[in-house]
Design a protein around this motif. Structure first.
Motif, mmCIF file in Angstrom:
data_model
loop_
_atom_site.group_PDB
_atom_site.id
_atom_site.type_symbol
_atom_site.label_atom_id
_atom_site.label_comp_id
_atom_site.label_asym_id
_atom_site.label_seq_id
_atom_site.Cartn_x
_atom_site.Cartn_y
_atom_site.Cartn_z
ATOM 1 N N THR A 152 33.511 42.866 33.029
ATOM 2 C CA THR A 152 34.817 42.360 33.440
ATOM 3 C C THR A 152 34.647 40.895 33.798
ATOM 4 N N ASP A 153 35.352 40.032 33.060
ATOM 5 C CA ASP A 153 35.199 38.593 33.250
ATOM 6 C C ASP A 153 35.518 38.186 34.681
ATOM 7 N N GLY A 154 34.570 37.480 35.290
ATOM 8 C CA GLY A 154 34.758 36.999 36.649
ATOM 9 C C GLY A 154 34.478 38.027 37.723
ATOM 10 N N GLU A 155 34.155 39.263 37.330
ATOM 11 C CA GLU A 155 33.837 40.307 38.311
ATOM 12 C C GLU A 155 32.407 40.812 38.160
ATOM 13 N N THR A 156 31.999 41.122 36.923
ATOM 14 C CA THR A 156 30.644 41.622 36.689
ATOM 15 C C THR A 156 29.851 40.717 35.762
ATOM 16 N N PRO A 198 24.079 39.183 36.582
ATOM 17 C CA PRO A 198 25.339 38.985 35.872
ATOM 18 C C PRO A 198 25.046 38.496 34.455
ATOM 19 N N GLN A 218 28.849 48.676 39.704
ATOM 20 C CA GLN A 218 29.568 49.292 38.592
ATOM 21 C C GLN A 218 28.624 50.073 37.679
ATOM 22 N N THR A 266 28.366 43.132 42.144
ATOM 23 C CA THR A 266 29.441 43.949 41.579
ATOM 24 C C THR A 266 28.985 44.642 40.301
ATOM 25 N N LYS A 285 27.543 37.320 43.726
ATOM 26 C CA LYS A 285 28.747 38.159 43.737
ATOM 27 C C LYS A 285 28.863 38.971 42.448
ATOM 28 N N LEU A 286 28.725 38.297 41.308
ATOM 29 C CA LEU A 286 28.828 39.000 40.030
ATOM 30 C C LEU A 286 27.706 40.022 39.876
#
Length: 110
Positions: free
Chosen positions: A22-26, A8, A62, A58, A54-55
């Motif tokens: 994407t903030d908080g996702e990747t 991340p 992506q 993801t 998690k980040l």
């Protein structure tokens, strides 16, 4: 590159970066030129292995779904076919898009 390896990123909201992260996702996005926010984002990932995992997971998904070898080859083949057809040539499969090349680029064994 970080996304493809499952790392991340902590990035600024400058330019086209928010189109990729994407903030908080990747990853985590902080304000441009805010060194305190940048250091806090890095520290947050260092402290929270669950968030980091998690980040990172993801981000890797992506990266490969949008830019991986299969997407690259699809785009390359489309371009190649368009150019060759427009010039009266017979389209062929470029060697970069052979099954072996795609699997190797994806890190799979051939």
């Amino acid at each position: 590159e970080a996304m493809a390896t499952g790392l991340p990123a902590v990035v600024s909201n400058e330019g086209g970066i928010p189109e990729i992260i994407t903030d908080g996702e990747t990853g985590l996005i902080v304000e441009t030129e805010d060194s305190n926010a940048l250091s806090e984002g890095i520290a947050r990932l260092a402290r929270d292995s669950g968030l980091r995992r998690k980040l990172g997971t993801t981000a890797r998904h992506q990266a490969f779904s949008k830019n991986g070898p299969a997407v690259y080859c699809k785009n390359l083949l489309t371009l190649h076919n368009d150019v060759t057809t427009k010039n009266g040539l017979t389209p062929t499969v470029p060697s970069a898009c052979s099954k072996e090349s795609v699997l190797t680029a994806a890190g799979a064994e051939t």
